[in-house]
Design an enzyme around this catalytic site. Structure first.
Site, mmCIF file in Angstrom:
data_model
loop_
_atom_site.group_PDB
_atom_site.id
_atom_site.type_symbol
_atom_site.label_atom_id
_atom_site.label_comp_id
_atom_site.label_asym_id
_atom_site.label_seq_id
_atom_site.Cartn_x
_atom_site.Cartn_y
_atom_site.Cartn_z
ATOM 1 N N ILE A 17 -1.413 33.535 47.920
ATOM 2 C CA ILE A 17 -0.524 34.657 47.588
ATOM 3 C C ILE A 17 0.909 34.339 48.007
ATOM 4 C CG2 ILE A 17 -0.059 37.114 48.015
ATOM 5 C CD1 ILE A 17 -3.157 37.460 48.337
ATOM 6 N N TYR A 149 -13.321 40.428 60.583
ATOM 7 C CA TYR A 149 -12.126 40.341 59.732
ATOM 8 C C TYR A 149 -11.589 41.739 59.421
ATOM 9 C CZ TYR A 149 -9.313 39.707 55.482
ATOM 10 O OH TYR A 149 -8.296 39.751 54.546
ATOM 11 N N VAL A 179 -7.927 39.650 45.300
ATOM 12 C CA VAL A 179 -6.847 39.064 44.498
ATOM 13 C C VAL A 179 -7.313 37.728 43.909
ATOM 14 C CG1 VAL A 179 -4.422 38.395 44.511
ATOM 15 C CG2 VAL A 179 -5.252 40.091 46.171
HETATM 16 P P1 NAD Z 1 -4.562 31.808 52.035
HETATM 17 O O1 NAD Z 1 -5.557 31.302 53.025
HETATM 18 O O2 NAD Z 1 -4.381 31.069 50.776
HETATM 19 O O3 NAD Z 1 -3.152 32.009 52.740
HETATM 20 C C1 NAD Z 1 -2.978 32.276 54.101
HETATM 21 C C2 NAD Z 1 -1.869 31.386 54.609
HETATM 22 O O4 NAD Z 1 -1.638 31.676 56.000
HETATM 23 C C3 NAD Z 1 -2.199 29.904 54.523
HETATM 24 O O5 NAD Z 1 -1.138 29.180 53.935
HETATM 25 C C4 NAD Z 1 -2.405 29.479 55.969
HETATM 26 O O6 NAD Z 1 -2.112 28.116 56.218
HETATM 27 C C5 NAD Z 1 -1.474 30.446 56.686
HETATM 28 N N1 NAD Z 1 -1.844 30.604 58.093
HETATM 29 C C6 NAD Z 1 -3.070 30.822 58.601
HETATM 30 N N2 NAD Z 1 -3.023 30.859 59.939
HETATM 31 C C7 NAD Z 1 -1.735 30.686 60.284
HETATM 32 C C8 NAD Z 1 -1.045 30.632 61.525
HETATM 33 N N3 NAD Z 1 -1.714 30.736 62.687
HETATM 34 N N4 NAD Z 1 0.295 30.443 61.530
HETATM 35 C C9 NAD Z 1 0.969 30.299 60.346
HETATM 36 N N5 NAD Z 1 0.370 30.341 59.143
HETATM 37 C C10 NAD Z 1 -0.962 30.539 59.114
HETATM 38 O O7 NAD Z 1 -5.004 33.331 51.741
HETATM 39 P P2 NAD Z 1 -4.442 34.381 50.684
HETATM 40 O O8 NAD Z 1 -5.576 34.726 49.798
HETATM 41 O O9 NAD Z 1 -3.167 33.929 50.112
HETATM 42 O O10 NAD Z 1 -4.217 35.644 51.625
HETATM 43 C C11 NAD Z 1 -2.928 36.050 52.054
HETATM 44 C C12 NAD Z 1 -3.073 37.345 52.849
HETATM 45 O O11 NAD Z 1 -3.674 38.354 52.050
HETATM 46 C C13 NAD Z 1 -3.939 37.237 54.085
HETATM 47 O O12 NAD Z 1 -3.368 38.032 55.093
HETATM 48 C C14 NAD Z 1 -5.261 37.836 53.649
HETATM 49 O O13 NAD Z 1 -5.995 38.349 54.734
HETATM 50 C C15 NAD Z 1 -4.772 38.920 52.729
HETATM 51 N N6 NAD Z 1 -5.761 39.358 51.748
HETATM 52 C C16 NAD Z 1 -6.106 38.521 50.727
HETATM 53 C C17 NAD Z 1 -7.028 38.952 49.792
HETATM 54 C C18 NAD Z 1 -7.431 38.073 48.637
HETATM 55 O O14 NAD Z 1 -8.238 38.522 47.825
HETATM 56 N N7 NAD Z 1 -6.928 36.858 48.514
HETATM 57 C C19 NAD Z 1 -7.618 40.238 49.890
HETATM 58 C C20 NAD Z 1 -7.236 41.057 50.958
HETATM 59 C C21 NAD Z 1 -6.286 40.616 51.857
#
Ligand code: NAD
Length: 326
Positions: A17, A149, A179
């Site tokens: 995202i 989570y 998403v």
């Molecule tokens: P993703 O894993 O692709 O992205 C998360 C990013 O955070 C990664 O680039 C990772 O390297 C970075 N990260 C993790 N730990 C870290 C740290 N300690 N310090 C710095 N960076 C760190 O996941 P996504 O699907 O892009 O999700 C983005 C956000 O949306 C998250 O907060 C997730 O919980 C939330 N979310 C996503 C969904 C979905 O369907 N994808 C649904 C609900 C909520």
């Protein structure tokens, strides 16, 4: 009149995202700072942005307060995406999930408050609805969390609320619902269902559905999520600030329907995919049977108008995976 240019911090900017948000806001001429430790994000998601003069990558960890302080310097808006996603991961390792998703969140929020940013917008989650059975989900009615989570994501909302009340920082939480879209990682034990199924189909391997396939989700295309982030950033309606919004399309699809649609779309590229068999396995711990968002609040207070249905988003995503990962 030219719209103002902002400096936007996107934590987790190398993830699915976050990298999509980064591209979008850079295209609009804003300055983007990415803070990421590449725990689950990838350099290839942002490689093409590194030469953009409006883009800065800070390789750092949100668990480190000084990294957060460095990242928020001079920033107008924070779009906080960094977290460890996945319910199963949090069941296997609740401690690391909590460190990143709760302590890390608090670090970014505190640094943002110290730096007097205009607004802190964060990725909340539909998992906060927990065991509440009411459908569609409306923001005010939640149940008990069903996984570590989900606890972390709910705690984020509580901290944001307390920080806005105590320190006056403006916050908006976006409860994302499943998403999907370009750049979502298909690899690894914790991959989301759509990219995982796409990759399996492309390799002519059988995708495994957990349960009987009748569980349903409000699958939300990435461009709708980008729209919500922009609206949350720009709204001046005080009723929209210091609250949370469902971020979804507002329709639900069963896993059986999803897989049929995916198989159909992919077989347009490779007819053999139509013959791949689907396998059914046991239900997963922590999964809720059905999820469907009401998007009325976002429509009313933010003027949200999602442009992509699940089906339209799926077409776009399949094309992207075929062109980029085949
Ligand atoms: P993703 O894993 O692709 O992205 C998360 C990013 O955070 C990664 O680039 C990772 O390297 C970075 N990260 C993790 N730990 C870290 C740290 N300690 N310090 C710095 N960076 C760190 O996941 P996504 O699907 O892009 O999700 C983005 C956000 O949306 C998250 O907060 C997730 O919980 C939330 N979310 C996503 C969904 C979905 O369907 N994808 C649904 C609900 C909520």
């Amino acid at each position: 009149m030219q719209s103002p240019k902002f400096k936007i911090l996107i934590t987790g900017g190398a993830g699915f995202i976050g990298s999509n948000l980064s591209e979008y806001f850079l295209d609009k001429g804003h300055e983007v700072i990415c803070l990421d430790n590449f725990a689950t994000g990838h350099r290839y998601n942002i490689e093409h942005l590194l030469n953009n003069i409006n883009y800065t990558l800070i390789e750092g960890d949100i668990r480190d307060f000084s990294d957060c302080q460095k990242a928020v310097k001079g920033v107008d808006y924070v779009l906080h995406q960094a977290a460890l996603g996945s319910v199963p991961r949090s069941i296997i390792d609740p401690i690391t999930t909590n460190d990143v998703n709760v302590s890390g969140f608090l670090n970014v929020l505190s640094a943002a408050k110290q730096a007097n940013v205009k607004r802190f917008i964060f990725a909340a989650s539909s998992s906060t609805y927990g065991d509440s059975e009411s459908l569609p989900k409306i923001e005010e009615i939640i149940g008990k969390p069903l996984s570590p989570y989900a606890i972390t994501k709910y705690v984020n909302e509580l901290y944001a609320d307390i920080f806005s009340k105590t320190y006056g920082i403006e916050t908006i939480g976006l409860r994302y619902f499943n998403v999907f879209g370009r750049k979502q990682d298909p690899e690894g034990a914790y991959a989301a269902v759509i990219p995982k199924f796409v990759m399996q189909f492309m390799k002519h391997e059988s995708p495994i559905i957990n349960g009987d396939g009748n569980y349903s989700r409000d699958f939300t295309y990435i461009d709708n999520v980008i729209q919500m982030n922009e609206l949350a950033m720009l709204t001046q309606d005080s009723r929209a600030i210091n609250t949370v919004f469902n971020t979804a399309f507002g329709d639900r699809t069963t896993l059986n329907d999803l897989i049929k649609k995916l198989q159909f779309e992919l077989s347009q590229f490779d007819p053999k995919i139509a013959e791949v068999e689907i396998v059914y396995g046991p239900n997963r711990v922590g999964d809720i049977p059905h999820s469907l968002a009401s998007i009325d609040k976002a429509k009313k207070f933010l003027g949200y108008d999602p442009k992509f249905s699940m089906q339209e988003g799926l077409k776009e995503s399949v094309k992207w995976y075929w062109e980029n990962l085949k």
